[in-house]
Design an enzyme around this catalytic site. Structure first.
Site, PDB file in Angstrom:
ATOM      1  N   ASP A 134      -4.642   5.250   5.999  1.00 53.79           N
ATOM      2  CA  ASP A 134      -5.203   6.434   6.661  1.00 53.79           C
ATOM      3  C   ASP A 134      -6.236   5.950   7.684  1.00 53.79           C
ATOM      4  O   ASP A 134      -5.878   5.532   8.780  1.00 53.79           O
ATOM      5  CB  ASP A 134      -5.801   7.335   5.566  1.00 53.79           C
ATOM      6  CG  ASP A 134      -6.351   8.645   6.070  1.00 53.79           C
ATOM      7  OD1 ASP A 134      -6.569   8.794   7.283  1.00 53.79           O
ATOM      8  OD2 ASP A 134      -6.581   9.558   5.251  1.00 53.79           O
ATOM      9  N   ASP A 139      -2.064  10.987  -5.276  1.00 52.83           N
ATOM     10  CA  ASP A 139      -2.637  12.017  -6.143  1.00 52.83           C
ATOM     11  C   ASP A 139      -3.316  13.129  -5.382  1.00 52.83           C
ATOM     12  O   ASP A 139      -3.624  13.011  -4.189  1.00 52.83           O
ATOM     13  CB  ASP A 139      -3.671  11.381  -7.079  1.00 52.83           C
ATOM     14  CG  ASP A 139      -4.958  11.017  -6.337  1.00 52.83           C
ATOM     15  OD1 ASP A 139      -4.865  10.332  -5.294  1.00 52.83           O
ATOM     16  OD2 ASP A 139      -6.034  11.442  -6.773  1.00 52.83           O
ATOM     17  N   PHE A 180      -2.857  15.639   4.672  1.00 52.78           N
ATOM     18  CA  PHE A 180      -2.961  15.235   3.275  1.00 52.78           C
ATOM     19  C   PHE A 180      -1.620  15.380   2.580  1.00 52.78           C
ATOM     20  O   PHE A 180      -1.016  16.452   2.580  1.00 52.78           O
ATOM     21  CB  PHE A 180      -4.030  16.075   2.576  1.00 52.78           C
ATOM     22  CG  PHE A 180      -4.344  15.588   1.198  1.00 52.78           C
ATOM     23  CD1 PHE A 180      -5.025  14.394   1.010  1.00 52.78           C
ATOM     24  CD2 PHE A 180      -3.957  16.313   0.085  1.00 52.78           C
ATOM     25  CE1 PHE A 180      -5.309  13.937  -0.269  1.00 52.78           C
ATOM     26  CE2 PHE A 180      -4.236  15.864  -1.199  1.00 52.78           C
ATOM     27  CZ  PHE A 180      -4.915  14.668  -1.368  1.00 52.78           C
ATOM     28  N   GLU A 228       0.834  -1.214   0.000  1.00 53.78           N
ATOM     29  CA  GLU A 228       0.000   0.000   0.000  1.00 53.78           C
ATOM     30  C   GLU A 228       0.858   1.248   0.000  1.00 53.78           C
ATOM     31  O   GLU A 228       1.972   1.240   0.525  1.00 53.78           O
ATOM     32  CB  GLU A 228      -0.889   0.017   1.260  1.00 53.78           C
ATOM     33  CG  GLU A 228      -2.316  -0.428   1.033  1.00 53.78           C
ATOM     34  CD  GLU A 228      -3.161   0.572   0.247  1.00 53.78           C
ATOM     35  OE1 GLU A 228      -2.623   1.355  -0.550  1.00 53.78           O
ATOM     36  OE2 GLU A 228      -4.387   0.540   0.432  1.00 53.78           O
ATOM     37  N   ASP A 229       0.324   2.307  -0.577  1.00 53.14           N
ATOM     38  CA  ASP A 229       1.004   3.602  -0.486  1.00 53.14           C
ATOM     39  C   ASP A 229       0.829   4.203   0.897  1.00 53.14           C
ATOM     40  O   ASP A 229       1.769   4.667   1.523  1.00 53.14           O
ATOM     41  CB  ASP A 229       0.478   4.562  -1.573  1.00 53.14           C
ATOM     42  CG  ASP A 229      -1.045   4.653  -1.599  1.00 53.14           C
ATOM     43  OD1 ASP A 229      -1.719   3.906  -0.878  1.00 53.14           O
ATOM     44  OD2 ASP A 229      -1.570   5.489  -2.368  1.00 53.14           O
TER      45      ASP A 229
END
Ligand code: 5GP
Ligand code: MG
Length: 189
Positions: free
Chosen positions: A108, A164, A157, A104-105
């Protein structure tokens, strides 16, 4: 390397440089090479966000391995989670009896990885582990450990290196975070 970028009229400041990311990716791969030296794991990348991390990580993997991809619905154009996850592309591999490593990137809320874990566990893998480059630990609601974490970051964020903003800026080589944050916490690896 820019110390900031402007996206949709918003300023993002450099947070993790290319060098910091690559050093950590090599360390994570080193641990994986050690832990899977007697296995043939399947690395499963979660599209779209993880594609750059996945490509960098997998090229540091020296054990026999296979790769596959899952695609989940994204945040849309917003900066906060839509609160629901949909599967847009399923696996092509046989999971049963295999050692699965999900790549996973970022984790959250944990909703996506929880969904992925349930989806894959149904197919009876021999083992299931997660490697995530970024982890917003303080806001994550998962009830299982993440096995390999690149950096723990505050709940802000971030963009770049695959991540993105409204589908853009995935091609940035470093990771940037929304400017003006009061949270001065540094990433922890
Ligand atoms: P979760 O389901 O854990 O809330 O979020 C998982 C997915 O949301 C990530 O795989 C990623 O695609 C997206 N996401 C979460 N936080 C961020 C962020 O800070 N920036 C970007 N660009 N995407 C994020
Ligand atoms: Mg993702």
């Amino acid at each position: 390397m820019n110390d900031h970028v402007i996206v949709n009229n918003e300023r993002f400041d450099l947070y993790l440089s290319e060098e910091q990311i690559h050093r950590r990716v090599r360390e994570l791969a080193g641990q994986l090479n050690e832990d899977y030296k007697d296995n043939v794991p399947i690395f499963i990348g979660i599209l779209n966000g993880s594609f750059i991390f996945f490509a960098d990580l997998i090229r540091q993997i020296t054990v026999d391995c296979e790769v596959d991809f899952l695609k989940l619905s994204s945040y849309g154009d917003a900066k906060i989670s839509a609160g629901q996850v949909r599967l847009l592309k399923d696996l092509n591999c046989q999971v049963e009896g295999r050692d699965i490593v999900v790549v996973e990137d970022i984790v959250d809320s944990g909703l996506s990885i929880d969904f992925i874990k349930k989806l894959i566990s149904r197919e009876n893998p021999r083992s299931f582990r997660v490697v995530t480059l970024l982890f917003k630990k303080s806001v994550s609601k998962i009830d299982f450990p993440l096995d390999y974490v690149g950096f723990e970051i505050p709940p802000e964020f971030v963009i770049g290196y695959g991540l993105d903003y409204a589908q853009k800026v995935r091609n940035l080589r470093s990771i940037y975070r929304l400017s003006g944050s009061k949270n001065q916490e540094k990433p922890r690896s």
